[in-house]
Design a protein around this motif. Sequence first.
Motif, PDB file in Angstrom:
ATOM      1  N   VAL A  13      46.265  40.949  34.361  1.00  0.00           N
ATOM      2  CA  VAL A  13      46.039  41.269  35.778  1.00  0.00           C
ATOM      3  C   VAL A  13      47.016  42.345  36.238  1.00  0.00           C
ATOM      4  CG1 VAL A  13      46.230  40.330  38.123  1.00  0.00           C
ATOM      5  CG2 VAL A  13      45.025  39.025  36.350  1.00  0.00           C
ATOM      6  N   ASP A  14      48.276  42.207  35.871  1.00  0.00           N
ATOM      7  CA  ASP A  14      49.285  43.193  36.280  1.00  0.00           C
ATOM      8  C   ASP A  14      49.004  44.564  35.675  1.00  0.00           C
ATOM      9  OD1 ASP A  14      50.518  41.189  37.713  1.00  0.00           O
ATOM     10  OD2 ASP A  14      52.064  40.809  36.216  1.00  0.00           O
ATOM     11  N   LEU A  26      43.547  34.798  44.467  1.00  0.00           N
ATOM     12  CA  LEU A  26      42.974  36.136  44.650  1.00  0.00           C
ATOM     13  C   LEU A  26      43.296  36.686  46.022  1.00  0.00           C
ATOM     14  CD1 LEU A  26      39.447  35.400  43.116  1.00  0.00           C
ATOM     15  CD2 LEU A  26      41.502  36.249  41.939  1.00  0.00           C
ATOM     16  N   TYR A  82      36.710  38.914  36.008  1.00  0.00           N
ATOM     17  CA  TYR A  82      37.199  37.967  35.016  1.00  0.00           C
ATOM     18  C   TYR A  82      35.968  37.438  34.278  1.00  0.00           C
ATOM     19  CZ  TYR A  82      41.270  38.053  38.135  1.00  0.00           C
ATOM     20  OH  TYR A  82      42.331  38.450  38.924  1.00  0.00           O
ATOM     21  N   GLN A  96      48.247  36.682  33.421  1.00  0.00           N
ATOM     22  CA  GLN A  96      48.990  37.421  34.442  1.00  0.00           C
ATOM     23  C   GLN A  96      49.352  38.819  33.958  1.00  0.00           C
ATOM     24  OE1 GLN A  96      49.865  36.128  37.792  1.00  0.00           O
ATOM     25  NE2 GLN A  96      49.840  38.364  37.875  1.00  0.00           N
ATOM     26  N   ALA A 100      37.037  40.556  43.740  1.00  0.00           N
ATOM     27  CA  ALA A 100      37.010  39.961  42.406  1.00  0.00           C
ATOM     28  C   ALA A 100      35.612  39.461  42.085  1.00  0.00           C
ATOM     29  CB  ALA A 100      38.017  38.815  42.300  1.00  0.00           C
ATOM     30  N   GLY A 106      43.503  40.437  46.210  1.00  0.00           N
ATOM     31  CA  GLY A 106      43.358  41.864  45.982  1.00  0.00           C
ATOM     32  C   GLY A 106      42.246  42.439  46.848  1.00  0.00           C
ATOM     33  N   GLN A 116      46.295  37.628  41.633  1.00  0.00           N
ATOM     34  CA  GLN A 116      45.836  39.015  41.782  1.00  0.00           C
ATOM     35  C   GLN A 116      46.285  39.524  43.138  1.00  0.00           C
ATOM     36  OE1 GLN A 116      41.580  39.624  41.346  1.00  0.00           O
ATOM     37  NE2 GLN A 116      41.668  41.543  42.503  1.00  0.00           N
ATOM     38  N   ARG A 117      47.126  40.553  43.143  1.00  0.00           N
ATOM     39  CA  ARG A 117      47.696  41.062  44.389  1.00  0.00           C
ATOM     40  C   ARG A 117      47.060  42.381  44.832  1.00  0.00           C
ATOM     41  NH1 ARG A 117      51.697  38.806  41.234  1.00  0.00           N
ATOM     42  NH2 ARG A 117      52.874  37.113  42.215  1.00  0.00           N
ATOM     43  N   ILE A 173      39.024  43.173  40.278  1.00  0.00           N
ATOM     44  CA  ILE A 173      39.052  42.691  38.905  1.00  0.00           C
ATOM     45  C   ILE A 173      37.862  41.780  38.636  1.00  0.00           C
ATOM     46  CG2 ILE A 173      40.351  41.383  37.185  1.00  0.00           C
ATOM     47  CD1 ILE A 173      42.907  42.239  38.574  1.00  0.00           C
TER      48      ILE A 173
END
Length: 326
Positions: free
Chosen positions: A57-58, A110, A87, A54, A115, A112, A80-81, A85
Amino acid sequence: MTPAYSARRLQGRTIGALAILAVISIPIAAPHAQSAREASFTVLESGRGYVSLQNAVDAIGDGRGTIEIAEGNWRSCAVQRGGFITYRAAVPGKALLGGVACEGKASLVLRGRGARVEGLVFADITVRDGNGAGIRLEKGPLTVIQSWFRDSQQGIMTANGVDSELIVDKSTFTRLGTCENSGGCAHSIYVGDYGSARVTRSRFEQGTGGHYLKSRAARTVVEDCSFDDANGHGTNYMIDLPNGAAGAIRGNWFVQGADKENWSAFIAIGAEGARHSADGLVIERNDARLAPGLHRTPAFVADWTGDRLVLRDNTLGPGLKRYERR
């Protein structure tokens, strides 16, 4: 064990692993950060390492970045906001996210701008409502490559998002699915009305309930996959398009096992009401049969829509009916 298998009648032949990505080792003095050499989760663009997924991600926030996940079994999850990204496992098949679900949903939640997931293993995810997943996709496009989802209530689950796309390639789904909880049935993959879904060169095996692939998307493509239900327990359809769909089901290999909640069909079209036209849906060059010793008469395709499906060049084993209008 590499978490992905070639699906076209190979029955277990493994795909070669992706090249191992180098771990960046630049010491950084930052909140929640450590040297990348020691870190479990490294943002490649900055070289910063983090002790929790986290936090990594932030750190990307609404930007664009890649999180490399070190070899190991990490009881970690993330929401994920924003942003886009990737991963990525440092060693494909050796980085596992398991046992912990964020927001009571999944290892990765997810929502965002988009991803990508490469080479990860998701395992042992259970939640109270029965929909514990490796990935819960709530917003944005998602591509999953060479990943393994196993021993959970659900592999991948999406919300609705009619302008988005789910792509899954060279991935494996093992011992997933259940119909015994308050959230309704869970499946190896469940796609809501998400615009489009494309699943290629992937393997589904040993299901434990629900369907192997259920998609409400207006367009669904399933190509060069294997659906091995020989050791499944309490499973239903192998592919369920409950609201109809355009697209293609092409070049797949299917084996139906003995322990079924519903053995009446391999592929179901429009069983819950046709919201999307299935005119022109192509079902071709598939191989379908029963596991050795079984004697029953399921339909290869059961259709509730009456739309103009295109069925051709499918190889069916003894007992299977080519098509059944329901």
